[in-house]
Structure formats: C-alpha cells, structure tokens
Design an enzyme around this catalytic site. Structure first.
Site, mmCIF file in Angstrom:
data_model
loop_
_atom_site.group_PDB
_atom_site.id
_atom_site.type_symbol
_atom_site.label_atom_id
_atom_site.label_comp_id
_atom_site.label_asym_id
_atom_site.label_seq_id
_atom_site.Cartn_x
_atom_site.Cartn_y
_atom_site.Cartn_z
ATOM 1 N N HIS A 1 0.832 -1.212 0.000
ATOM 2 C CA HIS A 1 0.000 0.000 0.000
ATOM 3 C C HIS A 1 0.865 1.261 0.000
ATOM 4 C CE1 HIS A 1 -3.468 -2.525 0.950
ATOM 5 N NE2 HIS A 1 -2.872 -2.977 2.036
HETATM 6 O O1 RIB Z 1 -5.053 0.303 4.628
HETATM 7 C C1 RIB Z 1 -3.663 0.185 4.430
HETATM 8 C C2 RIB Z 1 -2.916 1.196 5.240
HETATM 9 O O2 RIB Z 1 -3.157 0.961 6.625
HETATM 10 C C3 RIB Z 1 -1.382 1.099 5.089
HETATM 11 O O3 RIB Z 1 -0.822 2.373 5.282
HETATM 12 C C4 RIB Z 1 -0.982 0.205 6.212
HETATM 13 O O4 RIB Z 1 0.369 0.426 6.634
HETATM 14 C C5 RIB Z 1 -1.926 0.637 7.277
HETATM 15 O O5 RIB Z 1 -1.384 1.811 7.877
#
Ligand code: RIB
Ligand code: CA
Length: 315
Positions: A235
């Site tokens: 992500h």
């Molecule tokens: O939904 C994904 C996000 O939430 C990413 O930044 C992961 O590290 C968590 O923080």
C-alpha cells in the site's frame, strides 16, 4: 530530486516505503503516528528500520491517538509489535526533541514550496500541523496520501484503515487547499509481493533484504489469514513511487470528501468519479471542485520490480 517527509505508522508496508524513499528521494525526515500499532511501537520500529538500513534521517514522535475517539490498531496484520516477523536491531539513535507536529512545520518552512509530505498512516500529525500553523498549507508543494479507496474499504465495506483511524484528521487534510495525490485500496490492493518475490529477496543473501524477507513472510501470512489474499500488498510505497517512476500510476482529478458521521460509512473517501466517466457530461455545477489527483490505474509488476531492485541495493 523530490524533497520528502514521510509520516508513517510502521507497519510492514511502511517499512518498504521508507527504504524506497531513502534511496530515490531526498528524505528530509520521518514522523511517527499511532496506527498499525501504538505510537511507542511505531516509533521504535521506525528507529530500528533506520538503524537496520543505515538511514541518517531525523525521526520525530507524533500523536498517540486520533483527534476524536481512541486509537485503532491492526495486530492481526502487523503483529503485537507492529512489525512482527523478524528481529530488528535495537536502535542506538533517539528521536529528535521536537514533536512531529512542530517538526513537519519547521521542515516545511525550511523547504518552503519544495516539500512533499507523504502521509501513509492516520493523518493526525499533519492535520494538527495545518491547524497549528495556518501558513503551512502555502508552504507545502504537495501531500501524497496512501489512504481511502474509490471502491471498497478494508476495515469496513466503506472505509480504509488510515482514514478510518482518524476521519476528522483526513477531512482537515483534504480541505486544506494543498495539492493532494491520493492512492487508495482500489490501486494498492493490486500491488503486492508474492511468495516468489519474497524468495527473490531472501535468495540475495543480503542483510537488509533477508530481514525484509522475514518481515514480508509474516505480513503475507497475515494477509492470507485475514483476507484470503496471496499477495502482501505494498500500500504505502504507492504513495512515494510516483516521485521516482511517474509513469507507473495514473490519476484522475476529482473531488474527494471524507465521511465523518455516517453510521455505516464513517471514514469513507467519497470520490466523485462521475466527472471522469467518458459517457457522462456532468454539468460543472453538479461536480464538486476537484481537490485531489486520485490513482485509478497501476502497472503492478514493474512497480514491484522497481521496489525489489531498490531493496537489493542495501547491504
Ligand atoms: O489500509 C492500508 C494502510 O493501513 C497502510 O498504510 C498500512 O500500513 C496501514 O497503515
Ligand atoms: Ca501505513
């Protein structure tokens, strides 16, 4: 080279984003925040990652919880420590004296007009910095957000974790007037490490890559348990990769609003994609004024290859 400050909640995918940014961009600082785990854990994890990779970057501690309500953690994904799966070096370095909110303000003032802030956790620190220093919005070049989604969430059907953890903070950021680049789950879910990718790291025999392989093995196993995924989604690196490889993610200009009161939709990023549909002629008066570039398409395989190549440059 883009001057970047990363506000994060390490977190396995945060760790990859930090290592990537440190190699390709001018990483002027790291600030930590509650999110994947407690502030104490995310701060210790950031210090340990900097120690592991030999990053000489100032780290400032931030907010322990959201603007409203209590902190939400994700031990089911990142483990009790927030970065389970490997033994990280005990950090010798300390955080700087300044609170993350003041650190963001001082770095933006120092690098007026040039600084990009990457928020890859809950946006509490940045929201408070914007409130504390009204000139901050004019000093920042851009805010790049990993958060939200143009489709479904992960914490609820509507809300993605980073926004869900502090919707009021996200609303303050998205209405700040600073140019925003948002990458949400609709894109980031498609960019992940397979077990073969993790094996490529391990096969290198390099110290940092081997530790990352252990961490990502843990993260991948949790993704399988929690979501039935066979990929470890990257992500957070999707929020920083465009500054090094701009061609890999494509965006659309649109209006994004944050739902803060919906019983079922609190934390949703309401992205008005109607204006982007080729088959509609939405009268301008109906489409909200665009406040963000929202990621819509990604070349996943080249993105992951660039990330692996970068991790393999560490000793
Ligand atoms: O939904 C994904 C996000 O939430 C990413 O930044 C992961 O590290 C968590 O923080
Ligand atoms: Ca994160």
């Amino acid at each position: 080279m883009t001057r970047l400050l990363i506000d994060c909640d390490p977190g396995h995918d945060d760790a990859v984003a930090l290592l990537f940014a440190a190699r390709h961009l001018d990483l002027v600082g790291i600030t930590t925040v509650h999110g994947n785990s407690s502030l104490e854990n995310t701060t210790r994890n950031a210090l340990a990652l900097a120690e592991l990779a030999g990053l000489d970057v100032p780290i400032a501690r931030g907010c322990v919880g959201p603007l409203v309500g209590n902190a939400t953690y994700a031990p089911q994904i990142h483990g009790k420590s927030g970065l389970d799966g490997a033994t990280l070096p005990v950090p010798r370095r300390q955080t700087v004296e300044q609170h993350a909110v003041d650190f963001i303000i001082s770095q933006a003032e120092r690098h007026r007009g040039e600084l990009v802030v990457a928020v890859i956790g809950p946006q509490t620190n940045l929201a408070l910095a914007l409130r504390r220093e009204p000139r901050l919005a004019g000093w920042l070049r851009e805010i790049t957000v990993m958060g939200g989604s143009t489709t479904t969430g992960n914490v609820t059907p509507a809300a993605e974790f980073n926004i869900y953890c502090d919707p009021e903070a996200a609303a303050a950021v998205f209405t700040s007037g600073v140019p925003i680049r948002m990458v949400g789950l609709n894109v980031t879910r498609r960019t992940g490490f397979s077990s073969a990718d993790v094996q490529r790291l391990r096969a290198s025999g390099r110290r940092v890559a081997t530790v990352l392989a252990d961490l990502l093995d843990f993260y991948l196993a949790r993704q399988r348990d929690a979501f039935g995924l066979d990929l470890a989604p990257m992500h957070d690196v999707c929020a920083v990769i465009p500054y090094a490889f701009p061609e890999l993610i494509r965006y659309g200009e649109t209006a994004v609003q944050i739902e803060v009161s919906g019983a079922l939709t609190r934390g949703m990023t309401v992205c008005d994609l109607r204006a982007l549909r080729p088959d509609t002629r939405l009268p301008a008066r109906l489409a909200g004024a665009p406040n963000a570039r929202v990621a819509l398409e990604v070349d996943s395989r080249p993105l992951i290859d660039r990330v692996i190549e970068t991790i393999l440059t560490y000793p």
